[in-house]
Design a protein around this motif. Structure first.
Motif, PDB file in Angstrom:
ATOM      1  N   LEU A 181       0.702  -1.346   0.035  1.00 42.75           N
ATOM      2  CA  LEU A 181       0.108  -0.061   0.027  1.00 42.75           C
ATOM      3  C   LEU A 181       0.721   1.424   0.049  1.00 42.75           C
ATOM      4  O   LEU A 181       2.089   1.239   0.227  1.00 42.75           O
ATOM      5  CB  LEU A 181      -0.930   0.161   1.114  1.00 42.75           C
ATOM      6  CG  LEU A 181      -0.394  -0.010   2.688  1.00 42.75           C
ATOM      7  CD1 LEU A 181       0.102   1.047   3.085  1.00 42.75           C
ATOM      8  CD2 LEU A 181      -1.510  -0.572   3.629  1.00 42.75           C
ATOM      9  N   SER A 182       0.159   2.307  -0.096  1.00 43.27           N
ATOM     10  CA  SER A 182       0.786   3.823  -0.033  1.00 43.27           C
ATOM     11  C   SER A 182      -0.021   4.569   0.970  1.00 43.27           C
ATOM     12  O   SER A 182      -1.086   4.931   0.579  1.00 43.27           O
ATOM     13  CB  SER A 182       0.816   4.348  -1.333  1.00 43.27           C
ATOM     14  OG  SER A 182       1.293   5.788  -1.170  1.00 43.27           O
ATOM     15  N   ALA A 183       0.404   4.629   2.310  1.00 41.86           N
ATOM     16  CA  ALA A 183      -0.213   5.305   3.249  1.00 41.86           C
ATOM     17  C   ALA A 183      -0.463   6.584   3.101  1.00 41.86           C
ATOM     18  O   ALA A 183      -1.543   7.293   3.463  1.00 41.86           O
ATOM     19  CB  ALA A 183       0.361   5.070   4.566  1.00 41.86           C
ATOM     20  N   LEU A 184       0.453   7.401   2.307  1.00 40.03           N
ATOM     21  CA  LEU A 184       0.368   8.734   1.916  1.00 40.03           C
ATOM     22  C   LEU A 184      -0.571   8.841   1.154  1.00 40.03           C
ATOM     23  O   LEU A 184      -1.168   9.982   1.261  1.00 40.03           O
ATOM     24  CB  LEU A 184       1.833   9.184   1.455  1.00 40.03           C
ATOM     25  CG  LEU A 184       1.945  10.575   0.920  1.00 40.03           C
ATOM     26  CD1 LEU A 184       1.966  11.530   2.501  1.00 40.03           C
ATOM     27  CD2 LEU A 184       3.136  11.125   0.530  1.00 40.03           C
ATOM     28  N   GLN A 185      -0.638   8.392   0.141  1.00 36.32           N
ATOM     29  CA  GLN A 185      -1.754   8.484  -0.856  1.00 36.32           C
ATOM     30  C   GLN A 185      -3.042   7.645  -0.661  1.00 36.32           C
ATOM     31  O   GLN A 185      -4.054   7.967  -1.316  1.00 36.32           O
ATOM     32  CB  GLN A 185      -1.245   7.904  -2.354  1.00 36.32           C
ATOM     33  CG  GLN A 185       0.050   8.641  -2.911  1.00 36.32           C
ATOM     34  CD  GLN A 185       0.377   8.373  -4.064  1.00 36.32           C
ATOM     35  OE1 GLN A 185      -0.236   7.444  -4.990  1.00 36.32           O
ATOM     36  NE2 GLN A 185       1.443   8.815  -4.580  1.00 36.32           N
ATOM     37  N   GLY A 186      -2.892   6.910   0.333  1.00 35.00           N
ATOM     38  CA  GLY A 186      -4.284   6.103   0.495  1.00 35.00           C
ATOM     39  C   GLY A 186      -4.614   5.050  -0.328  1.00 35.00           C
ATOM     40  O   GLY A 186      -5.575   4.220  -0.251  1.00 35.00           O
ATOM     41  N   LYS A 187      -3.633   4.459  -1.110  1.00 26.94           N
ATOM     42  CA  LYS A 187      -3.881   3.468  -2.082  1.00 26.94           C
ATOM     43  C   LYS A 187      -3.530   2.115  -1.417  1.00 26.94           C
ATOM     44  O   LYS A 187      -2.547   2.067  -0.626  1.00 26.94           O
ATOM     45  CB  LYS A 187      -2.780   3.648  -3.357  1.00 26.94           C
ATOM     46  CG  LYS A 187      -3.100   4.820  -4.291  1.00 26.94           C
ATOM     47  CD  LYS A 187      -2.219   4.659  -5.344  1.00 26.94           C
ATOM     48  CE  LYS A 187      -2.497   5.846  -6.348  1.00 26.94           C
ATOM     49  NZ  LYS A 187      -1.391   6.047  -7.606  1.00 26.94           N
ATOM     50  N   GLY A 188      -4.273   1.123  -1.575  1.00 24.77           N
ATOM     51  CA  GLY A 188      -4.209  -0.143  -0.844  1.00 24.77           C
ATOM     52  C   GLY A 188      -4.684  -0.274   0.439  1.00 24.77           C
ATOM     53  O   GLY A 188      -4.695  -1.153   1.205  1.00 24.77           O
ATOM     54  N   ILE A 189      -5.119   0.991   1.195  1.00 21.56           N
ATOM     55  CA  ILE A 189      -5.831   0.874   2.580  1.00 21.56           C
ATOM     56  C   ILE A 189      -6.955  -0.103   2.474  1.00 21.56           C
ATOM     57  O   ILE A 189      -7.255  -0.881   3.563  1.00 21.56           O
ATOM     58  CB  ILE A 189      -5.970   2.126   3.098  1.00 21.56           C
ATOM     59  CG1 ILE A 189      -4.782   3.038   3.180  1.00 21.56           C
ATOM     60  CG2 ILE A 189      -6.888   2.152   4.124  1.00 21.56           C
ATOM     61  CD1 ILE A 189      -3.933   2.697   4.223  1.00 21.56           C
ATOM     62  N   ASN A 190      -7.765   0.131   1.495  1.00 20.01           N
ATOM     63  CA  ASN A 190      -9.053  -0.838   1.644  1.00 20.01           C
ATOM     64  C   ASN A 190      -8.617  -2.083   1.490  1.00 20.01           C
ATOM     65  O   ASN A 190      -9.399  -2.985   2.010  1.00 20.01           O
ATOM     66  CB  ASN A 190      -9.842  -0.475   0.162  1.00 20.01           C
ATOM     67  CG  ASN A 190     -10.715   0.852   0.321  1.00 20.01           C
ATOM     68  OD1 ASN A 190     -10.677   1.412   1.586  1.00 20.01           O
ATOM     69  ND2 ASN A 190     -11.084   1.372  -0.778  1.00 20.01           N
ATOM     70  N   SER A 191      -7.425  -2.584   0.846  1.00 18.95           N
ATOM     71  CA  SER A 191      -7.094  -3.988   0.893  1.00 18.95           C
ATOM     72  C   SER A 191      -6.840  -4.375   2.189  1.00 18.95           C
ATOM     73  O   SER A 191      -6.880  -5.499   2.870  1.00 18.95           O
ATOM     74  CB  SER A 191      -6.094  -4.264  -0.242  1.00 18.95           C
ATOM     75  OG  SER A 191      -5.662  -5.210  -0.188  1.00 18.95           O
ATOM     76  N   LEU A 192      -6.054  -3.457   2.834  1.00 16.29           N
ATOM     77  CA  LEU A 192      -5.605  -3.839   4.205  1.00 16.29           C
ATOM     78  C   LEU A 192      -6.648  -3.973   5.178  1.00 16.29           C
ATOM     79  O   LEU A 192      -6.887  -4.860   5.956  1.00 16.29           O
ATOM     80  CB  LEU A 192      -4.715  -2.684   4.603  1.00 16.29           C
ATOM     81  CG  LEU A 192      -4.304  -2.704   6.336  1.00 16.29           C
ATOM     82  CD1 LEU A 192      -3.380  -3.904   6.712  1.00 16.29           C
ATOM     83  CD2 LEU A 192      -3.724  -1.231   6.606  1.00 16.29           C
ATOM     84  N   LEU A 193      -7.871  -3.182   5.081  1.00 22.82           N
ATOM     85  CA  LEU A 193      -8.927  -3.243   6.056  1.00 22.82           C
ATOM     86  C   LEU A 193      -9.856  -4.278   5.641  1.00 22.82           C
ATOM     87  O   LEU A 193     -10.363  -5.027   6.419  1.00 22.82           O
ATOM     88  CB  LEU A 193      -9.791  -1.814   5.883  1.00 22.82           C
ATOM     89  CG  LEU A 193      -8.959  -0.546   6.316  1.00 22.82           C
ATOM     90  CD1 LEU A 193     -10.079   0.657   6.115  1.00 22.82           C
ATOM     91  CD2 LEU A 193      -8.536  -0.783   8.016  1.00 22.82           C
ATOM     92  N   LYS A 194      -9.822  -4.653   4.328  1.00 26.47           N
ATOM     93  CA  LYS A 194     -10.623  -5.983   3.947  1.00 26.47           C
ATOM     94  C   LYS A 194      -9.805  -7.154   4.548  1.00 26.47           C
ATOM     95  O   LYS A 194     -10.736  -8.025   5.183  1.00 26.47           O
ATOM     96  CB  LYS A 194     -10.716  -5.860   2.568  1.00 26.47           C
ATOM     97  CG  LYS A 194     -11.381  -7.430   2.030  1.00 26.47           C
ATOM     98  CD  LYS A 194     -11.485  -7.462   0.531  1.00 26.47           C
ATOM     99  CE  LYS A 194     -12.592  -8.384  -0.013  1.00 26.47           C
ATOM    100  NZ  LYS A 194     -12.463  -8.693  -1.466  1.00 26.47           N
ATOM    101  N   THR A 195      -8.660  -7.224   4.380  1.00 22.50           N
ATOM    102  CA  THR A 195      -7.943  -8.334   5.049  1.00 22.50           C
ATOM    103  C   THR A 195      -8.136  -8.443   6.591  1.00 22.50           C
ATOM    104  O   THR A 195      -8.157  -9.545   7.318  1.00 22.50           O
ATOM    105  CB  THR A 195      -6.593  -8.226   4.627  1.00 22.50           C
ATOM    106  OG1 THR A 195      -6.370  -8.415   3.106  1.00 22.50           O
ATOM    107  CG2 THR A 195      -5.578  -9.484   5.366  1.00 22.50           C
ATOM    108  N   PHE A 196      -8.076  -7.328   7.130  1.00 23.20           N
ATOM    109  CA  PHE A 196      -8.106  -7.069   8.531  1.00 23.20           C
ATOM    110  C   PHE A 196      -9.332  -7.684   9.231  1.00 23.20           C
ATOM    111  O   PHE A 196      -9.615  -8.136  10.099  1.00 23.20           O
ATOM    112  CB  PHE A 196      -7.770  -5.808   8.987  1.00 23.20           C
ATOM    113  CG  PHE A 196      -7.430  -5.545  10.493  1.00 23.20           C
ATOM    114  CD1 PHE A 196      -6.748  -6.181  11.160  1.00 23.20           C
ATOM    115  CD2 PHE A 196      -7.982  -4.363  11.054  1.00 23.20           C
ATOM    116  CE1 PHE A 196      -6.347  -6.294  12.555  1.00 23.20           C
ATOM    117  CE2 PHE A 196      -7.641  -4.004  12.178  1.00 23.20           C
ATOM    118  CZ  PHE A 196      -7.152  -4.729  13.223  1.00 23.20           C
TER     119      PHE A 196
END
Length: 430
Positions: free
Chosen positions: A327-342
Motif C-alpha cells: 500500500l501507500s499510506a501517504l496516498q491512501g492506495k491499498g488501504i481498502n485491501s488492508l482493511l478488508k484483510t483485517f
C-alpha cells in the motif's frame, strides 16, 4: 451524553510544564502511570484523570515554538494548533520566576484566537523575591484565571475545583468502559507507521516528518472501525541504533507484550533489515496475530513488488499464513485491501466449532507413530480468539514428534478454514 473534556497543557521549554503534568497524573490518573518524555520535540502525552466524579483527558503538548523553522518544529506547531482548537480548557504554564518578556507577550496574543477558557499557571512562584508583586505583574496579561504553583506549597485541589467550575466533565469516556483490542504498529524508522496511523484516525495524532526517528516513544490513541474498537500504539522505529538505546527498546518490548494484534510496516524502497524480521519472529514466538504491510509501494515497480514478496516468503516459511499487503499510506492506495484483510482476520477470531465438527475433523486426521507407540486422540477442545487454542486429550503426549505437531496445525488451518491467525496446540494425557 456529553463527551469527556480535554485539558491542554501549553508552555515554552523549561517552564516546568512536564513536571506539572506528572504531578497531576500522580495524584489523579485513572489506571495509568506517569510517562517519561525523551525529548521536548515529540508527540504529545495524554492521560485520563479523575477528580471527584469528573473525568478529563489531560494532554501535555511538546514545548511551544512561536516561530517554527525546521520541518519537525512546523509539524509540532501544526499538531499543537489542532489540539488547541479541540480543547475545552487550556492550562498555560509560565515560569513566574522570570520577568514577562516579548515571547510571553506574543504567546498571550496568540492564545486569544482560541475560544476555550484559560488558566494561567504561575509555576516556580516561590523562587521569586516578591511573590505578591510577581502575581500583580502577570495579571497585566489580562488572563482572567490565575493559579500559583510551587513544588513545596502546591494546592492541586484548589486548581481542580477551579477546573470543575469552568468545564464540568461528569462522564467516563466510552473508551475506558470497554476492553479494547490492542493493536501495535512496529517497523523501521521512516517506514510510514505514523502516516498510516494518522490516515486511519483521520487526524494528525502521530508526528510525521522526513527525519527518521521522529517517534521516540509509543503514541497511543483509540480507533473505532466497523463493529470493533481498538487501542492503537505507534511505536518508535526499530533500527540497530534504537535497539542499542535501552529505554526505547524496553518500551517497545512492553508495548509488544501487551498487544493483541501486530502490524509490521516495511519501507518498500529500502532493503529488508534483520531487526524487522526479529520483530516478525517475535510475533510468531508469542502467538501474536500479524499483518505485514509493505508501504510506499507507489515508489516501486511491479517487478520489485514480486521480488519483495518472494524474499519475505523465503525468510518466513513458517508464517505463510500471514497476510502481506502492499500500500501507500501517504496516498491512501491499498488501504481498502488492508482493511478488508483485517476484517477477515478479526472475523476468524470469532469462529467457534461444535464438538461434532471437532470430532469429525480429528477422525479424518492421519495417525502418528513415534518411539514405538501410536498416538491416540480421544477428543479435542477449542478456545476461540485472535489466537485459536486447541487442547488435545491423548493417551501419551510423549508419542508426538514436533513434525507431527506442525502437520496438525496445518491440517486444522486447512480443514477449519483458519487462514490468517496463529494456532496454538496443547496435548494433555487423558
Amino acid at each position: 451524553m456529553s463527551k469527556t473534556k480535554k485539558i491542554i497543557l501549553l508552555g515554552y521549554q523549561k517552564t516546568g510544564k512536564t513536571t506539572f503534568y506528572r504531578k497531576l497524573i500522580r495524584n489523579y490518573a485513572v489506571n495509568q502511570t506517569p510517562t517519561t518524555k525523551t525529548s521536548s520535540l515529540i508527540n504529545y502525552s495524554d492521560c485520563l484523570i479523575q477528580y471527584k466524579s469528573n473525568y478529563y483527558f489531560l494532554i501535555d503538548t511538546p514545548s511551544f515554538i512561536l516561530h517554527p523553522c525546521t520541518e519537525i518544529e512546523q509539524a509540532v506547531q501544526k499538531q499543537n494548533e489542532e489540539l488547541l482548537k479541540e480543547s475545552d480548557l487550556i492550562l498555560w504554564i509560565i515560569d513566574a520566576s522570570q520577568e514577562i518578556d516579548q515571547a510571553t507577550e506574543k504567546l498571550n496574543k496568540y492564545l486569544r484566537q482560541f475560544s476555550a477558557p484559560k488558566i494561567l499557571i504561575l509555576n516556580k512562584i516561590d523562587l521569586g523575591e516578591q511573590k505578591e508583586y510577581q502575581i500583580y505583574l502577570f495579571q497585566r496579561l489580562g488572563q482572567k484565571h490565575l493559579y500559583s504553583f510551587s513544588q513545596k506549597t502546591a494546592n492541586l485541589e484548589e486548581l481542580m475545583e477551579k477546573i470543575i467550575s469552568l468545564v464540568p466533565s461528569p462522564d467516563l469516556p466510552e473508551a475506558e468502559k470497554d476492553n479494547k483490542i490492542k493493536l501495535t504498529i512496529f517497523g523501521p524508522p521512516n517506514s510510514g507507521k505514523s502516516t498510516l496511523l494518522n490516515y486511519l484516525l483521520q487526524k494528525n495524532r502521530s508526528l510525521v516528518s522526513s527525519v527518521a526517528g521522529t517517534t521516540q516513544e509509543p503514541v497511543k490513541d483509540y480507533w473505532n472501525w466497523q463493529n470493533w474498537s481498538f487501542a492503537v500504539a505507534d511505536t518508535a522505529g526499530i533500527s540497530k541504533s534504537l535497539i542499542q538505546e535501552k529505554q526505547i527498546y524496553q518500551e517497545n518490548q512492553k508495548t509488544f507484550r501487551q498487544s493483541d494484534l501486530v502490524w509490521v510496516v516495511i519501507d518498500a524502497t529500502l532493503p529488508l533489515t534483520k531487526q524487522t524480521f526479529q520483530i516478525i519472529h517475535l510475533a510468531e514466538k508469542h502467538q501474536k496475530p500479524l499483518i505485514i504491510i509493505v508501504n510506499k509501494c507507489d515508489l516501486i515497480e511491479v517487478k520489485q513488488k514480486k521480488e519483495i514478496q518472494e524474499q519475505i516468503n523465503d525468510r518466513l516459511k513458517s508464517l505463510r499464513y500471514v497476510p502481506i499487503i502492499f500500500l501507500s499510506a501517504l496516498q491512501g492506495k491499498g488501504i481498502n485491501s488492508l482493511l478488508k484483510t483485517f476484517a477477515l482476520l478479526l472475523e476468524e477470531g470469532q469462529k467457534q466449532f461444535t464438538k461434532k465438527q471437532l470430532a469429525e475433523t480429528i477422525e479424518n486426521m492421519f495417525s502418528f507413530s513415534y518411539k514405538g507407540g501410536r498416538l491416540k486422540i480421544y477428543f479435542v477442545k477449542h478456545q476461540p480468539g485472535l489466537t485459536h487454542y486447541f487442547i488435545f486429550f491423548v493417551n501419551n503426549p510423549k508419542l508426538l514428534h514436533f513434525s507431527h505437531q506442525r502437520y496438525i496445525i496445518n491440517y486444522l488451518r486447512k480443514n477449519l478454514v483458519l487462514l490468517h491467525l496463529p494456532i496454538k496446540t496443547v496435548f494433555k494425557k487423558s
